[in-house]
Scaffold this motif. Structure first.
Motif, PDB file in Angstrom:
ATOM      1  N   ILE A  56      -5.479  11.029 -40.431  1.00 56.00           N
ATOM      2  CA  ILE A  56      -5.306  10.130 -39.237  1.00 56.00           C
ATOM      3  C   ILE A  56      -3.807  10.373 -38.617  1.00 56.00           C
ATOM      4  O   ILE A  56      -3.811  10.224 -37.465  1.00 56.00           O
ATOM      5  CB  ILE A  56      -5.515   8.802 -39.670  1.00 56.00           C
ATOM      6  CG1 ILE A  56      -6.947   8.373 -40.283  1.00 56.00           C
ATOM      7  CG2 ILE A  56      -5.124   7.803 -38.628  1.00 56.00           C
ATOM      8  CD1 ILE A  56      -7.092   7.315 -40.741  1.00 56.00           C
ATOM      9  N   ILE A  80       0.192   7.276 -40.500  1.00 50.41           N
ATOM     10  CA  ILE A  80      -0.850   6.732 -39.419  1.00 50.41           C
ATOM     11  C   ILE A  80       0.012   6.115 -38.527  1.00 50.41           C
ATOM     12  O   ILE A  80      -0.460   6.027 -36.956  1.00 50.41           O
ATOM     13  CB  ILE A  80      -1.854   5.705 -39.964  1.00 50.41           C
ATOM     14  CG1 ILE A  80      -1.327   4.525 -40.305  1.00 50.41           C
ATOM     15  CG2 ILE A  80      -2.810   6.252 -40.875  1.00 50.41           C
ATOM     16  CD1 ILE A  80      -2.260   3.359 -40.429  1.00 50.41           C
ATOM     17  N   ASN A 111      -0.301   7.918 -34.980  1.00 48.24           N
ATOM     18  CA  ASN A 111      -1.522   8.022 -34.249  1.00 48.24           C
ATOM     19  C   ASN A 111      -1.332   6.636 -33.338  1.00 48.24           C
ATOM     20  O   ASN A 111      -1.247   5.613 -33.944  1.00 48.24           O
ATOM     21  CB  ASN A 111      -2.729   7.711 -35.244  1.00 48.24           C
ATOM     22  CG  ASN A 111      -4.095   7.845 -34.594  1.00 48.24           C
ATOM     23  OD1 ASN A 111      -3.769   7.365 -33.372  1.00 48.24           O
ATOM     24  ND2 ASN A 111      -4.892   8.036 -35.340  1.00 48.24           N
TER      25      ASN A 111
END
Length: 333
Positions: free
Chosen positions: A244, A274, A277
């Motif tokens: 991710i 993450i 992201n």
């Protein structure tokens, strides 16, 4: 206008015939009052291009009748919802034959229909020739008629994902596809640009399966991934974080990792990964042991970078960490 809003799909005679065959499937006596209730139920549920026969306890004999109705009325329906019936692999074969060539269908829900590997293969083989279905549900609900498609039943999903550019949502939860089944999915996702939602809840997937996803999947357009109730453990969560936070799953908007046997030791590096992201908005991580000895504050900067709008940490043994956690989100916009 009112008549258009309640456009009936079945005639009363067709519903009666379905009821008679249902009684044969269940080996029960035909009763007038039950037939009337069944007629009213179908008239209410099967309207406006939606065939909803969920939880009707229909079996193979019922499908013989239903298949004939579907075969002769292509223009009357676009959604087929048959959750919690007992059609089995043979019944689903009849269904697929009856809707072959019908490009009006956008949703096919066959959740909990006593399907096995043979039924799974038939469905995915059908999807190689079908070009309108957007949503496919083959999940297995609690109770009777559970699906058990297993890895053998999802072999053809590789070809489907490579060649069918209409499917946007697939639900395979509780089907025992295991790591091998995930391999077939990943191989298909490598050249798929349309699938946005994938539910793999409760499929006995382990860290080995997640590591395969990390090493083989180059890019994906998935936005919603449910991997909950799989024992991926700490190493699996770290691999998922790499996906991710890297190139493999960088379109993810919502992720469910509930009940995945993970601890704070992996949750910490997972959040760090993450945080790269900027699209992820929903993170559900219930029923994991995320208790930590005064380490939650270390995640402060990483949570600030995330674009999270919803975070679920239910039943995570966090009593002793609540002060730290509350401070992290004190000024979170």
């Amino acid at each position: 206008v009112e008549s258009n809003e309640m456009l009936q799909i079945f005639t009363e005679e067709q519903i009666k015939e379905l009821f008679f065959q249902k009684c044969i499937d269940l080996d029960v006596q035909i009763k007038e009052e039950l037939m009337i209730r069944f007629i009213n139920f179908i008239k209410e549920k099967c309207v406006n291009r939606v065939i909803n026969l969920s939880d009707c306890c229909l079996g193979f004999n019922s499908m013989v009748v239903l298949a004939e109705i579907l075969r002769n009325n292509f223009d009357l329906y676009s959604r087929i919802i048959l959750t919690k019936n007992n059609f089995g692999d043979e019944g689903i074969e009849l269904l697929l034959e009856s809707i072959e060539g019908n490009n009006n269908i956008v949703e096919l829900n066959l959740s909990s229909n006593s399907l096995g590997a043979s039924g799974g293969n038939s469905i995915f083989n059908f999807l190689l020739r079908q070009n309108s279905i957007i949503s496919l549900d083959l999940s297995s609900k609690e109770g009777l008629y559970r699906n058990r498609i297993c890895a053998e039943g999802v072999k053809l999903i590789t070809k489907v994902l490579k060649n069918n550019f209409f499917l946007e949502k697939i639900d395979l939860s509780s089907n025992s596809i295991k790591n091998e089944g995930l391999k077939y999915i990943v191989n298909g996702l490598m050249s798929n640009i349309t699938l946005q939602t994938l539910n793999l809840q409760n499929n006995e997937i382990t860290e080995k399966g997640i590591s395969y996803l990390e090493s083989k999947l180059t890019t994906s357009k998935l936005k919603h991934l449910n991997i909950s109730c799989n024992p991926i453990s700490d190493n699996g969560l770290i691999s998922l974080g790499n996906c991710i936070g890297g190139k493999q799953l960088n379109e993810i908007v919502s992720l469910n990792i509930s009940e995945c046997s993970v601890t704070f030791e992996s949750f910490f590096p997972f959040i760090k990964k993450i945080a790269k992201n900027l699209k992820i908005q929903i993170l559900i991580s219930n029923k994991n042991n995320l208790s930590s000895n005064n380490k939650w504050h270390l995640l402060d900067d990483f949570f600030k970078k995330l674009s999270l709008k919803s975070l679920a940490l239910g039943s995570c043994n966090l009593n002793q960490n609540m002060k730290e956690i509350s401070n992290i989100f004190k000024f979170n916009p």
